[in-house]
Write an enzyme that holds these catalytic residues in place. Structure first.
Site, PDB file in Angstrom:
ATOM      1  N   GLU A 180       0.918  -1.389   0.030  1.00 30.85           N
ATOM      2  CA  GLU A 180       0.080  -0.126   0.048  1.00 30.85           C
ATOM      3  C   GLU A 180       0.869   1.187  -0.123  1.00 30.85           C
ATOM      4  O   GLU A 180       0.541   2.190  -0.546  1.00 30.85           O
ATOM      5  CB  GLU A 180      -0.787   0.026   1.309  1.00 30.85           C
ATOM      6  CG  GLU A 180      -1.972  -1.120   1.227  1.00 30.85           C
ATOM      7  CD  GLU A 180      -1.726  -2.527   1.688  1.00 30.85           C
ATOM      8  OE1 GLU A 180      -2.581  -3.324   1.850  1.00 30.85           O
ATOM      9  OE2 GLU A 180      -0.413  -2.519   1.996  1.00 30.85           O
TER      10      GLU A 180
ATOM     11  N   LYS B  24     -17.582  -0.772   5.817  1.00 32.16           N
ATOM     12  CA  LYS B  24     -18.077  -1.858   4.772  1.00 32.16           C
ATOM     13  C   LYS B  24     -19.490  -1.764   4.636  1.00 32.16           C
ATOM     14  O   LYS B  24     -20.164  -1.915   3.513  1.00 32.16           O
ATOM     15  CB  LYS B  24     -17.567  -3.148   5.179  1.00 32.16           C
ATOM     16  CG  LYS B  24     -17.953  -4.445   4.256  1.00 32.16           C
ATOM     17  CD  LYS B  24     -17.307  -5.502   4.536  1.00 32.16           C
ATOM     18  CE  LYS B  24     -17.206  -6.536   3.198  1.00 32.16           C
ATOM     19  NZ  LYS B  24     -16.565  -7.885   3.592  1.00 32.16           N
TER      20      LYS B  24
ATOM     21  N   PHE C 181     -11.280  -7.088  13.941  1.00 35.79           N
ATOM     22  CA  PHE C 181     -10.183  -7.472  13.221  1.00 35.79           C
ATOM     23  C   PHE C 181     -10.000  -6.416  12.172  1.00 35.79           C
ATOM     24  O   PHE C 181     -11.008  -6.059  11.597  1.00 35.79           O
ATOM     25  CB  PHE C 181     -10.645  -8.919  12.726  1.00 35.79           C
ATOM     26  CG  PHE C 181      -9.710  -9.289  11.513  1.00 35.79           C
ATOM     27  CD1 PHE C 181      -8.453  -9.769  11.998  1.00 35.79           C
ATOM     28  CD2 PHE C 181     -10.042  -9.449  10.342  1.00 35.79           C
ATOM     29  CE1 PHE C 181      -7.541 -10.183  11.108  1.00 35.79           C
ATOM     30  CE2 PHE C 181      -9.153  -9.782   9.339  1.00 35.79           C
ATOM     31  CZ  PHE C 181      -7.894 -10.336   9.806  1.00 35.79           C
ATOM     32  N   GLN C 182      -8.865  -6.220  11.984  1.00 34.00           N
ATOM     33  CA  GLN C 182      -8.178  -5.115  11.055  1.00 34.00           C
ATOM     34  C   GLN C 182      -9.156  -3.778  11.194  1.00 34.00           C
ATOM     35  O   GLN C 182      -9.486  -3.037  10.405  1.00 34.00           O
ATOM     36  CB  GLN C 182      -8.406  -5.511   9.708  1.00 34.00           C
ATOM     37  CG  GLN C 182      -7.253  -6.794   9.356  1.00 34.00           C
ATOM     38  CD  GLN C 182      -7.125  -7.103   7.966  1.00 34.00           C
ATOM     39  OE1 GLN C 182      -8.140  -6.935   7.012  1.00 34.00           O
ATOM     40  NE2 GLN C 182      -6.090  -7.690   7.380  1.00 34.00           N
TER      41      GLN C 182
ATOM     42  N   MET D  76      24.038   9.359   3.057  1.00 35.90           N
ATOM     43  CA  MET D  76      23.865  10.616   3.545  1.00 35.90           C
ATOM     44  C   MET D  76      24.245  10.492   5.000  1.00 35.90           C
ATOM     45  O   MET D  76      24.753  11.444   5.568  1.00 35.90           O
ATOM     46  CB  MET D  76      22.669  11.018   3.257  1.00 35.90           C
ATOM     47  CG  MET D  76      22.470  12.647   3.767  1.00 35.90           C
ATOM     48  SD  MET D  76      23.495  13.738   2.795  1.00 35.90           S
ATOM     49  CE  MET D  76      22.767  13.972   1.256  1.00 35.90           C
TER      50      MET D  76
END
Length: 555
Positions: free
Chosen positions: A51, A163, A113-114, A468
């Site tokens: 993502e 959802k 969940f999630q 760097m």
């Protein structure tokens, strides 16, 4: 017509002119993806490997095209994986709409969940965000997100959609594409005051940034600079507006800017800052920035006025209109004495830029500039290679140099290059410049470029260090090198081939030029592995909190 929430999402995206979006599916987003399936004839979903890659791709798409980039993720880890990419867009004022699915409204707040509170997480790094709880507000919310993202100082907007909202049904009425709110036109009396200060000064410097590109004001700025005969320096984000080698071009300003730009700002009696924000990489010691100068600040966002550097005159509003209206008020001035003084500093930069024999970063960048052509787009990751690209690649058109300036996101480059290539098409050469450490961050997006068949050329400068950070350890930590020499064994050419791209090796300038030419004739993505010395440094350098009198020119 009656549509589901998911169908409304897709229809409004199409309505707003979106043809491409980047994302990764998941359970909470299934309804949205089903609606995308139904409308594949109008809108293309590009599946990334992660993502974060989707967010960077949407960002690169926006930077290259000037349009709003769109990315999408499912709930929980899908949403949080967008966060770095959203923050990258926020710090560089890039227009983006990020859509996240979430668990059903009856499960929110129950540690489902999630489930994550993504609007809370992203509040500090978005221009605005929305949590949709009423399907009747869904279409309006998405349209508002596009308006906010593209109006004023541009930036990312997030929309979180449970959802059950994507499954619910309501009446949908199509509307024309939303228009960005027009920016305010600066007051004419203020512009006259700017003109009077410009006409009176003897040693002016124009200091411009990415806001000029965002406003579409590059041509107006160049015309203004030439009429006023004001030498101009730019920030990292402003690269490409005034061509490298132009008589008025002083180069980049700041920590790794040119001697000429930094010295000119220090000696100027007037600094006109346009579309820039006096970041700590430019005004390294803010109370000592341009100590001899009156400072005029022109910007779309009034919150930037006096935030980092106190100015004598602030002009808010549309930069394109302001520069156009300012032009007739500017007198033709003889600044030959000031130009002669500047030419003395240019000699110091010319000495620094003398090409050494061998395979060095400067040679790599200059060959890219020679072979890729003036219309190529350079996309960088973050680190030493980013600064070498800015110093030596010499791209001379707006939106031709894409980089993470504000957040400094390692791993930005490949995803952004994918977005840029999809925005610009096959005719435009896109070159991704990276280092071994940055490439390791998000190298999995190579599979995305392969799947999409995108001709993206990755030029990887491999110094086998975190270059760097190691440079800072060299100068400021008594060369105590810790966690910057990872001793990785990655064979980048084999890795590129394993992903399905084409790998090349180049160990000298001649081999690199030949490899670049072959890569430009190769369909699909390719990578050129360029080993360089771990002792290579980015110079000049002015440390944070220091001034031009502390500039470092030697290893």
């Amino acid at each position: 017509m009656l549509l589901t929430g998911a169908q409304i999402i897709v229809e409004v995206l199409i309505e707003q002119g979106v043809t491409d979006l980047f994302g990764y599916p998941g359970g909470a987003a299934l309804n949205i993806y089903d609606a995308l399936y139904e409308r594949q004839d109008r809108i293309t979903h590009h599946l990334t490997a992660h993502e974060q890659g989707a967010a960077h791709a949407a960002d690169g798409y926006a930077r290259a095209s000037g349009k709003v980039g769109v990315c999408m993720a499912t709930s929980g880890p899908g949403a949080t994986n967008l966060v770095t990419g959203i923050a990258t867009a926020f710090l560089d004022s890039i227009p983006m709409v990020a859509i996240t699915a979430n668990v059903g409204t009856d499960l929110i707040g129950k540690d489902s969940f999630q489930e994550v509170f993504i609007t809370g997480i992203t509040t500090p790094i978005t221009k605005h965000n929305f949590a949709v709880r009423d399907i009747n507000r869904l279409a309006h919310t998405i349209r508002s997100a596009f308006r906010i993202a593209s109006s004023g100082r541009k930036g990312p907007v997030l929309i979180d959609i449970p959802k059950d909202i994507s499954a619910a049904v309501c009446e949908f009425t199509p509307e024309p594409p939303i228009a960005a709110e027009p920016a305010a036109i600066p007051d004419s009396a203020l512009l006259q005051e700017v003109a009077d200060m410009v006409n009176r000064c003897k040693r002016p410097v124009l200091y411009y940034g990415g806001g000029v590109i965002s406003a579409g004001a590059s041509e107006e700025l160049l015309t203004f600079a030439w009429k006023a005969q004001i030498p101009a320096c730019h920030t990292l984000m402003g690269t490409g507006v005034i061509g490298f080698g132009d008589e008025l071009d002083l180069g980049m300003i700041g920590m790794h800017g040119s001697v000429t730009a930094n010295a000119a700002i220090d000696k100027a009696d007037l600094v006109l800052a346009v579309g820039s924000r006096f970041s700590d990489r430019v005004a390294l010691k803010s109370d000592a920035f341009a100590p001899r100068a009156k400072i005029i600040h022109m910007d779309i966002d009034p919150s930037e006025f006096d935030k980092n550097v106190v100015c004598d005159l602030a002009v808010g509003g549309d930069l394109k209109a302001a520069l156009a209206d300012l032009l007739p008020l500017i007198e033709n001035c003889d600044r030959s004495a000031w130009q002669a003084e500047i030419d003395g500093w240019r000699a110091a930069d010319a000495t620094l830029a003398q090409r050494r024999s061998g395979f060095f970063p400067q040679a790599i960048m200059e060959i890219i500039g020679e072979e890729a052509g003036k219309d190529a787009v350079i996309v960088t990751d973050v680190g030493q290679h980013q600064m070498w690209a800015a110093q030596f690649c010499k791209q001379t058109h707006p939106r031709g140099f894409l980089t993470s300036g504000g957040l400094g996101t390692m791993g930005f480059g490949l995803g952004a290059a994918i977005g840029a290539k999809l925005a610009l098409g096959e005719a435009v050469t896109v070159i991704h410049v990276t280092g071994d450490a940055s490439f390791h961050m998000n190298m999995q997006e190579t599979c995305t470029a392969v799947s999409e068949g995108l001709q993206i050329i990755t030029v990887l400068m491999d110094n086998r260090t975190l270059g760097m950070v190691r440079q800072l350890q060299h100068y400021f930590q008594n060369s105590h090198y810790i966690a910057t020499e990872p001793d990785r064994k990655t064979d980048f050419v084999m890795l590129e081939n394993a992903f399905g791209g084409t790998g090349f090796r180049a160990e000298n300038a001649g081999e690199f030029r030949a490899a670049l030419r072959k890569a430009m004739e190769t369909s699909g993505p390719s990578l050129i592995h360029c080993p360089i010395g771990s002792e290579e440094l980015v110079l000049p350098m002015i440390a944070s909190g220091k001034t031009v009198s502390d500039i470092i020119l030697e290893p």
